[in-house]
Write a protein that holds these residues in place. Sequence first.
Motif, PDB file in Angstrom:
ATOM      1  N   THR A 164       0.843  -1.200   0.000  1.00  0.00           N
ATOM      2  CA  THR A 164       0.000   0.000   0.000  1.00  0.00           C
ATOM      3  C   THR A 164       0.880   1.253   0.000  1.00  0.00           C
ATOM      4  O   THR A 164       2.100   1.175  -0.101  1.00  0.00           O
ATOM      5  N   LYS A 165       0.222   2.394   0.167  1.00  0.00           N
ATOM      6  CA  LYS A 165       0.934   3.666   0.188  1.00  0.00           C
ATOM      7  C   LYS A 165       1.878   3.803   1.380  1.00  0.00           C
ATOM      8  O   LYS A 165       2.735   4.682   1.379  1.00  0.00           O
ATOM      9  N   LEU A 166       1.705   2.955   2.384  1.00  0.00           N
ATOM     10  CA  LEU A 166       2.529   3.090   3.583  1.00  0.00           C
ATOM     11  C   LEU A 166       4.011   2.956   3.262  1.00  0.00           C
ATOM     12  O   LEU A 166       4.842   3.700   3.792  1.00  0.00           O
ATOM     13  N   SER A 167       4.337   2.012   2.400  1.00  0.00           N
ATOM     14  CA  SER A 167       5.752   1.844   2.047  1.00  0.00           C
ATOM     15  C   SER A 167       6.255   3.007   1.208  1.00  0.00           C
ATOM     16  O   SER A 167       7.421   3.402   1.311  1.00  0.00           O
ATOM     17  N   GLU A 168       5.387   3.582   0.373  1.00  0.00           N
ATOM     18  CA  GLU A 168       5.793   4.726  -0.447  1.00  0.00           C
ATOM     19  C   GLU A 168       6.123   5.930   0.422  1.00  0.00           C
ATOM     20  O   GLU A 168       7.046   6.696   0.115  1.00  0.00           O
ATOM     21  N   TYR A 169       5.362   6.108   1.502  1.00  0.00           N
ATOM     22  CA  TYR A 169       5.579   7.242   2.406  1.00  0.00           C
ATOM     23  C   TYR A 169       6.565   6.900   3.530  1.00  0.00           C
ATOM     24  O   TYR A 169       6.830   7.759   4.376  1.00  0.00           O
ATOM     25  N   SER A 170       7.083   5.662   3.539  1.00  0.00           N
ATOM     26  CA  SER A 170       7.952   5.222   4.647  1.00  0.00           C
ATOM     27  C   SER A 170       7.292   5.519   5.990  1.00  0.00           C
ATOM     28  O   SER A 170       7.870   6.152   6.883  1.00  0.00           O
ATOM     29  N   ALA A 171       6.050   5.046   6.102  1.00  0.00           N
ATOM     30  CA  ALA A 171       5.210   5.416   7.242  1.00  0.00           C
ATOM     31  C   ALA A 171       5.341   4.449   8.408  1.00  0.00           C
ATOM     32  O   ALA A 171       4.394   4.287   9.189  1.00  0.00           O
ATOM     33  N   ILE A 172       6.492   3.809   8.556  1.00  0.00           N
ATOM     34  CA  ILE A 172       6.666   2.886   9.666  1.00  0.00           C
ATOM     35  C   ILE A 172       6.545   3.601  11.007  1.00  0.00           C
ATOM     36  O   ILE A 172       6.101   3.011  12.003  1.00  0.00           O
ATOM     37  N   ALA A 173       6.898   4.898  11.058  1.00  0.00           N
ATOM     38  CA  ALA A 173       6.784   5.651  12.310  1.00  0.00           C
ATOM     39  C   ALA A 173       5.325   5.763  12.749  1.00  0.00           C
ATOM     40  O   ALA A 173       5.022   5.708  13.941  1.00  0.00           O
ATOM     41  N   ILE A 174       4.411   5.922  11.786  1.00  0.00           N
ATOM     42  CA  ILE A 174       2.989   5.986  12.115  1.00  0.00           C
ATOM     43  C   ILE A 174       2.528   4.662  12.700  1.00  0.00           C
ATOM     44  O   ILE A 174       1.800   4.616  13.700  1.00  0.00           O
ATOM     45  N   VAL A 175       2.949   3.568  12.082  1.00  0.00           N
ATOM     46  CA  VAL A 175       2.553   2.239  12.548  1.00  0.00           C
ATOM     47  C   VAL A 175       3.072   1.983  13.960  1.00  0.00           C
ATOM     48  O   VAL A 175       2.331   1.526  14.842  1.00  0.00           O
ATOM     49  N   LEU A 176       4.338   2.277  14.198  1.00  0.00           N
ATOM     50  CA  LEU A 176       4.932   2.039  15.519  1.00  0.00           C
ATOM     51  C   LEU A 176       4.319   2.942  16.583  1.00  0.00           C
ATOM     52  O   LEU A 176       4.091   2.517  17.727  1.00  0.00           O
ATOM     53  N   SER A 177       4.057   4.198  16.212  1.00  0.00           N
ATOM     54  CA  SER A 177       3.433   5.115  17.160  1.00  0.00           C
ATOM     55  C   SER A 177       2.038   4.637  17.543  1.00  0.00           C
ATOM     56  O   SER A 177       1.656   4.672  18.720  1.00  0.00           O
ATOM     57  N   SER A 178       1.270   4.201  16.553  1.00  0.00           N
ATOM     58  CA  SER A 178      -0.068   3.683  16.831  1.00  0.00           C
ATOM     59  C   SER A 178      -0.003   2.446  17.706  1.00  0.00           C
ATOM     60  O   SER A 178      -0.825   2.279  18.623  1.00  0.00           O
ATOM     61  N   ALA A 179       0.975   1.563  17.459  1.00  0.00           N
ATOM     62  CA  ALA A 179       1.117   0.361  18.274  1.00  0.00           C
ATOM     63  C   ALA A 179       1.439   0.723  19.723  1.00  0.00           C
ATOM     64  O   ALA A 179       0.899   0.124  20.665  1.00  0.00           O
ATOM     65  N   ALA A 180       2.304   1.715  19.920  1.00  0.00           N
ATOM     66  CA  ALA A 180       2.652   2.147  21.274  1.00  0.00           C
ATOM     67  C   ALA A 180       1.440   2.743  21.985  1.00  0.00           C
ATOM     68  O   ALA A 180       1.223   2.505  23.185  1.00  0.00           O
ATOM     69  N   ILE A 181       0.640   3.520  21.257  1.00  0.00           N
ATOM     70  CA  ILE A 181      -0.564   4.104  21.849  1.00  0.00           C
ATOM     71  C   ILE A 181      -1.570   3.016  22.202  1.00  0.00           C
ATOM     72  O   ILE A 181      -2.268   3.100  23.217  1.00  0.00           O
ATOM     73  N   TYR A 182      -1.629   1.966  21.368  1.00  0.00           N
ATOM     74  CA  TYR A 182      -2.507   0.835  21.693  1.00  0.00           C
ATOM     75  C   TYR A 182      -2.099   0.212  23.027  1.00  0.00           C
ATOM     76  O   TYR A 182      -2.955  -0.058  23.886  1.00  0.00           O
ATOM     77  N   VAL A 183      -0.804  -0.045  23.201  1.00  0.00           N
ATOM     78  CA  VAL A 183      -0.322  -0.650  24.437  1.00  0.00           C
ATOM     79  C   VAL A 183      -0.660   0.231  25.637  1.00  0.00           C
ATOM     80  O   VAL A 183      -1.152  -0.251  26.677  1.00  0.00           O
ATOM     81  N   ALA A 184      -0.429   1.531  25.511  1.00  0.00           N
ATOM     82  CA  ALA A 184      -0.735   2.453  26.604  1.00  0.00           C
ATOM     83  C   ALA A 184      -2.230   2.469  26.905  1.00  0.00           C
ATOM     84  O   ALA A 184      -2.649   2.489  28.077  1.00  0.00           O
ATOM     85  N   THR A 185      -3.050   2.444  25.864  1.00  0.00           N
ATOM     86  CA  THR A 185      -4.505   2.442  26.047  1.00  0.00           C
ATOM     87  C   THR A 185      -4.963   1.202  26.796  1.00  0.00           C
ATOM     88  O   THR A 185      -5.809   1.273  27.702  1.00  0.00           O
ATOM     89  N   GLN A 186      -4.416   0.047  26.432  1.00  0.00           N
ATOM     90  CA  GLN A 186      -4.812  -1.193  27.103  1.00  0.00           C
ATOM     91  C   GLN A 186      -4.366  -1.210  28.561  1.00  0.00           C
ATOM     92  O   GLN A 186      -5.085  -1.720  29.430  1.00  0.00           O
TER      93      GLN A 186
END
Length: 240
Positions: free
Chosen positions: A39-61
């Motif tokens: 998808t577009k994620l690799s084009e934008y090198s959006a791994i930071a968005i994915v990791l940030s969202s994962a960290a927020i998920y952990v904090a939310t839980q």
Amino acid sequence: SPPLHGGDLSTRIPTMTLFHFMNCVLLTFLPYVVVYKGTKLSEYSAIAIVLSSAAIYVATQLVKVLLLATFLPATEDGVEMSVLQEGSRLVAGVGDLFGVRFALASVPRSIGDPDVIALGVGLGWAAAESSLERFLPLWLGARGLEFDWKYLQIALESNVNLPLFISLAVLVWLYGRKKLGPRRRPLVHILLAVVLLLPALMRILSYAGLANAWALLSVRAVIMVCTCWSVRAIYEEHRR
């Protein structure tokens, strides 16, 4: 006469269990890599968005667990306890909406493509959920000496949840749009309720004995397809 193959069997069993474990792990987590790369994620090198969202998920839980442990009253009545647990889980589930909203707001303004924003947040949220909820059961169980369909079901459930969490991110993004329109906004509310109530529905069907594991997975998959189709239609109509 040739020796018995006990030695061969003792080496084959660990190999077979490791093979089963690796199959389940790949089936669980490989789709996340495919989505990112395809998808577009690799084009934008959006791994930071994915990791940030994962960290927020952990904090939310963590916050949800602390709140449930603090405010959920203890009772000896099994039925009452079940009702209280389900009610508390539903209330705590609303915290996921705030978590997803915070993850969306945390994306840098330089990334203006809403496709990338919603997809990155949804993918990170789903990847963190699968890592926390499924990796340990697979590690402890799928390496056992006996094959069990349960671990294949765990892997398939992760595949069903992936588009659901991406749809959740899209719905939360749509909810924050001021120009969503009076016709589309109630649909967004209904779909958000469907996503939040789905885990409770699965638990009720399981507790009541109305469906086995495969039937529950099928119901979840059907709801996922209907939800994703509806979310995509609303999103594309809004973007036009």
